[in-house]
Design an enzyme around this catalytic site. Structure first.
Site, short mmCIF file in Angstrom:
data_model
loop_
_atom_site.label_atom_id
_atom_site.label_comp_id
_atom_site.label_asym_id
_atom_site.label_seq_id
_atom_site.Cartn_x
_atom_site.Cartn_y
_atom_site.Cartn_z
N ASP A 1 0.74 -0.97 -0.20
CA ASP A 1 0.07 -0.08 0.07
C ASP A 1 0.34 1.37 0.04
O ASP A 1 1.73 0.92 -0.38
CB ASP A 1 -0.86 0.08 0.88
CG ASP A 1 -0.22 0.44 2.66
OD1 ASP A 1 0.68 0.67 2.09
OD2 ASP A 1 -1.51 0.07 3.83
N HIS A 2 0.39 2.62 -0.28
CA HIS A 2 0.77 3.97 0.00
C HIS A 2 2.14 3.98 1.24
O HIS A 2 3.22 4.42 0.94
CB HIS A 2 -0.11 4.72 0.02
CG HIS A 2 -1.12 5.10 1.42
ND1 HIS A 2 -1.64 3.83 2.07
CD2 HIS A 2 -0.63 5.46 2.50
CE1 HIS A 2 -2.61 3.90 2.63
NE2 HIS A 2 -1.81 5.07 2.98
N HIS B 1 11.38 -23.02 9.11
CA HIS B 1 10.49 -23.60 10.57
C HIS B 1 9.23 -23.75 9.61
O HIS B 1 7.64 -24.58 10.38
CB HIS B 1 10.27 -23.04 11.82
CG HIS B 1 11.22 -23.70 12.48
ND1 HIS B 1 11.38 -23.27 13.60
CD2 HIS B 1 12.63 -23.76 12.32
CE1 HIS B 1 12.99 -23.91 14.35
NE2 HIS B 1 13.33 -24.18 13.03
N CYS C 1 3.25 -3.05 3.84
CA CYS C 1 2.46 -1.90 4.12
C CYS C 1 3.33 -0.77 5.54
O CYS C 1 4.15 -1.36 5.35
CB CYS C 1 1.32 -2.13 5.41
SG CYS C 1 1.09 -2.95 6.30
N GLY C 2 2.92 0.05 6.14
CA GLY C 2 2.86 0.79 6.98
C GLY C 2 3.87 0.19 8.13
O GLY C 2 5.41 0.25 8.07
N THR C 3 3.17 -0.49 8.16
CA THR C 3 3.85 -1.03 9.24
C THR C 3 4.19 -3.02 9.09
O THR C 3 4.85 -3.85 9.92
CB THR C 3 3.27 -1.94 10.03
OG1 THR C 3 1.35 -1.75 10.82
CG2 THR C 3 2.54 -0.86 11.80
N GLY C 4 3.53 -2.92 8.10
CA GLY C 4 3.34 -4.94 7.57
C GLY C 4 2.43 -5.56 8.90
O GLY C 4 1.66 -6.90 8.23
N ILE C 5 1.28 -5.25 9.38
CA ILE C 5 0.59 -5.56 10.14
C ILE C 5 -0.47 -5.99 9.41
O ILE C 5 -0.89 -7.32 8.97
CB ILE C 5 0.29 -5.37 11.77
CG1 ILE C 5 1.51 -4.95 12.30
CG2 ILE C 5 -1.24 -6.14 11.97
CD1 ILE C 5 1.48 -4.12 13.46
N GLY C 6 -1.31 -4.79 9.05
CA GLY C 6 -2.86 -4.94 8.32
C GLY C 6 -2.55 -6.10 6.87
O GLY C 6 -3.40 -6.53 6.66
N ARG D 1 8.42 -32.74 12.28
CA ARG D 1 7.26 -32.22 13.41
C ARG D 1 7.21 -30.71 12.94
O ARG D 1 5.83 -30.26 12.67
CB ARG D 1 8.10 -31.32 14.76
CG ARG D 1 9.62 -30.55 14.12
CD ARG D 1 10.85 -30.46 15.72
NE ARG D 1 11.41 -29.28 15.84
CZ ARG D 1 12.13 -29.11 15.16
NH1 ARG D 1 12.52 -30.32 14.71
NH2 ARG D 1 12.97 -27.93 15.21
N HIS D 2 7.73 -29.93 11.74
CA HIS D 2 7.20 -28.89 11.07
C HIS D 2 6.62 -29.07 10.35
O HIS D 2 5.25 -28.14 9.79
CB HIS D 2 9.00 -28.43 10.61
CG HIS D 2 9.93 -27.12 11.56
ND1 HIS D 2 9.50 -26.79 12.15
CD2 HIS D 2 11.01 -28.06 11.33
CE1 HIS D 2 10.62 -26.75 12.96
NE2 HIS D 2 11.52 -27.40 12.28
C1 RB5 Z 1 -1.64 2.99 6.29
O1 RB5 Z 1 -1.79 4.65 6.43
C2 RB5 Z 1 -1.35 2.01 6.92
O2 RB5 Z 1 -2.98 1.89 8.23
C3 RB5 Z 1 -1.14 0.68 6.81
O3 RB5 Z 1 0.13 1.14 5.61
C4 RB5 Z 1 -0.61 -0.49 7.09
O4 RB5 Z 1 0.47 0.50 7.91
C5 RB5 Z 1 -1.59 -1.36 8.40
O5 RB5 Z 1 -1.44 -2.10 8.99
#
Ligand code: RB5
Length: 150
Positions: free
Chosen positions: A11-12, A101, A68-73, A136-137
């Site tokens: 994403d951006h 693993h 993405c910004g954090t990689g989380i979403g 196991r893996h």
């Molecule tokens: C976008 O602003 C931000 O929320 C997205 O890149 C990401 O970090 C979400 O997990």
């Protein structure tokens, strides 16, 4: 030339890192399937996770890298797909272990939380490390099937 095709999507919040990683991969002889986004305009990360999951499913790419910004979403979105094992990593140890693993087929990086040198190293280690295999893996990965697919 490396015969593997690596899909990239961001994403951006990850678009600048995607450009860096694309350059790195092409420099190392990989073919890259770049699924966007291509600029700073705000977009929705699930759309890019879905595009990359589709590319893996239909064989246009063998592995993927999402940002993405954090990689989380984008990692949450990618792991909704049963054939995707996406690993959000912050260092080369995690990049190695997600292959050894977890047999991760998608690497996820935080474009705003990870430095460029660490990101480059993570990509190299992710692509160069084999799944360790073994009872196991493999057993644990088999248990990752979505409940409705088991
Ligand atoms: C976008 O602003 C931000 O929320 C997205 O890149 C990401 O970090 C979400 O997990």
């Amino acid at each position: 030339m490396n015969s593997q095709i690596i899909a990239l999507a961001a994403d951006h919040g990850g678009v600048e890192m995607k450009a860096l990683i694309r350059q790195e991969l092409e420099g190392r002889g990989y073919k890259v399937l770049d699924l966007g986004t291509d600029g700073p305009a705000s977009v929705d990360y699930p759309d890019f996770a879905d595009a990359l999951a589709a590319a893996l499913k239909d064989g246009r790419a063998s592995r993927g890298i999402l940002m993405c910004g954090t990689g989380i979403g984008i990692s949450i979105a990618a792991n909704r797909h049963g054939h995707v094992r996406a690993a959000l990593v912050h260092n080369v140890t995690e990049a190695r272990l997600c292959r050894e693993h977890n047999d991760a087929n998608v690497l996820v990086l935080g474009g705003r939380t990870l430095g460029p040198e660490v990101a480059r190293d993570c990509v190299k280690v992710f692509l160069d490390t084999a799944f360790e295999g073994g009872g196991r893996h493999e057993r644990r990965i088999a248990k990752l099937a979505k409940p409705d697919q088991a």
